[in-house]
Design a protein around this motif. Structure first.
Motif: not given
Length: 193
Positions: A24-30, A163-166, A173-176
Motif C-alpha cells: 500500500v505504501a509503495v503503491t501510494t508513493a508511485v 502498474r503491470n508488475f503490481g 499473492f491472491v493465488t498463493a
C-alpha cells in the motif's frame, strides 16, 4: 495443519500485514509521483501549445506583411512579427527532444530560413514554398500535441511497467493465499478416514 492454526500463529499474520502495508505504501508513493509528473507534463503541453500558436500566427503575419507593398510601416510590422517568431521558435526548440523531434526542429529552422528568403526575394514561388512550410508546421504541431496528450492519458512508461508488475504480484499473492487455504483444508476434505 488447519487454517486456524496457521493464522493463529504469531509469525504469519504480522508478516502478511507488513507485506500488505508495504504494498500500500509503495503503491501510494508511485501514484502520487505519477500524478505530479502528469501535472508537470500538462503544464509543459499548455506552454508549448501557446508557443506553437503564437509562432504559427507570427509566421502568417510575416507572410501577410510581405504581400503588402513595401511601406515603412509594413517593414516595421514584419520585423516585429519576425522577432516574435524567432523568439517563439527558439522556445519551442528548447522544449523539444533533440533526437526524438529532430524532424520538427528541422522544419522550424526551414520555416525561419524561408521567411528570410521571402523577405529578400518575394517571388510567388518563394511565397508558396513558405506557406507550405507554415502549413506543415501546423500539421506537425497537431501531431506533437496529440502524442504528448496520449502520453499524459496513458501515463509514463515506468509507471505502466510498475502498474503491470503490481497487478502480477497481486495476482500471485491472491493465488498463493488461495493455494495455502486449499492446502490447509485438503486434509479435512480428502484424507479423512
Amino acid at each position: 495443519m488447519s487454517i486456524e492454526t496457521l493464522f493463529s500463529s504469531n509469525v504469519i499474520v504480522p508478516i502478511v500485514v507488513a507485506f500488505i502495508g508495504f504494498l500500500v505504501a509503495v503503491t501510494t508513493a508511485v501514484i502520487a509521483k505519477e500524478h505530479k509528473i502528469s501535472e508537470f507534463r500538462q503544464k509543459w503541453i499548455d506552454d508549448i501549445r501557446s508557443d506553437l500558436a503564437i509562432a504559427l500566427q507570427s509566421s502568417y503575419d510575416c507572410l501577410y506583411e510581405l504581400h503588402n507593398p513595401s511601406t515603412l510601416e509594413s517593414v516595421e510590422k514584419y520585423n516585429a512579427f519576425h522577432r516574435e517568431l524567432e523568439f517563439r521558435c527558439n522556445l519551442i526548440i528548447l522544449k523539444l527532444n533533440p533526437k526524438k523531434d529532430a524532424a520538427f526542429i528541422e522544419l522550424i529552422r526551414t520555416l525561419l530560413k524561408e521567411l528570410l528568403i521571402v523577405s529578400q526575394d518575394s517571388t510567388e514561388l518563394n511565397m508558396q514554398s513558405c506557406q507550405q512550410t507554415a502549413s506543415q508546421f501546423q500539421k506537425m504541431s497537431h501531431v506533437l500535441l496529440k502524442e504528448e496528450w496520449e502520453r499524459v492519458k496513458k501515463g509514463e512508461k515506468h509507471f505502466l511497467i510498475f502498474r503491470n508488475f503490481g497487478e502480477l504480484c497481486l495476482f500471485a499473492f491472491v493465488t498463493a493465499f488461495l493455494i495455502v487455504l486449499l492446502a490447509s483444508k485438503f486434509t479435512e476434505y480428502f484424507l479423512t478416514t
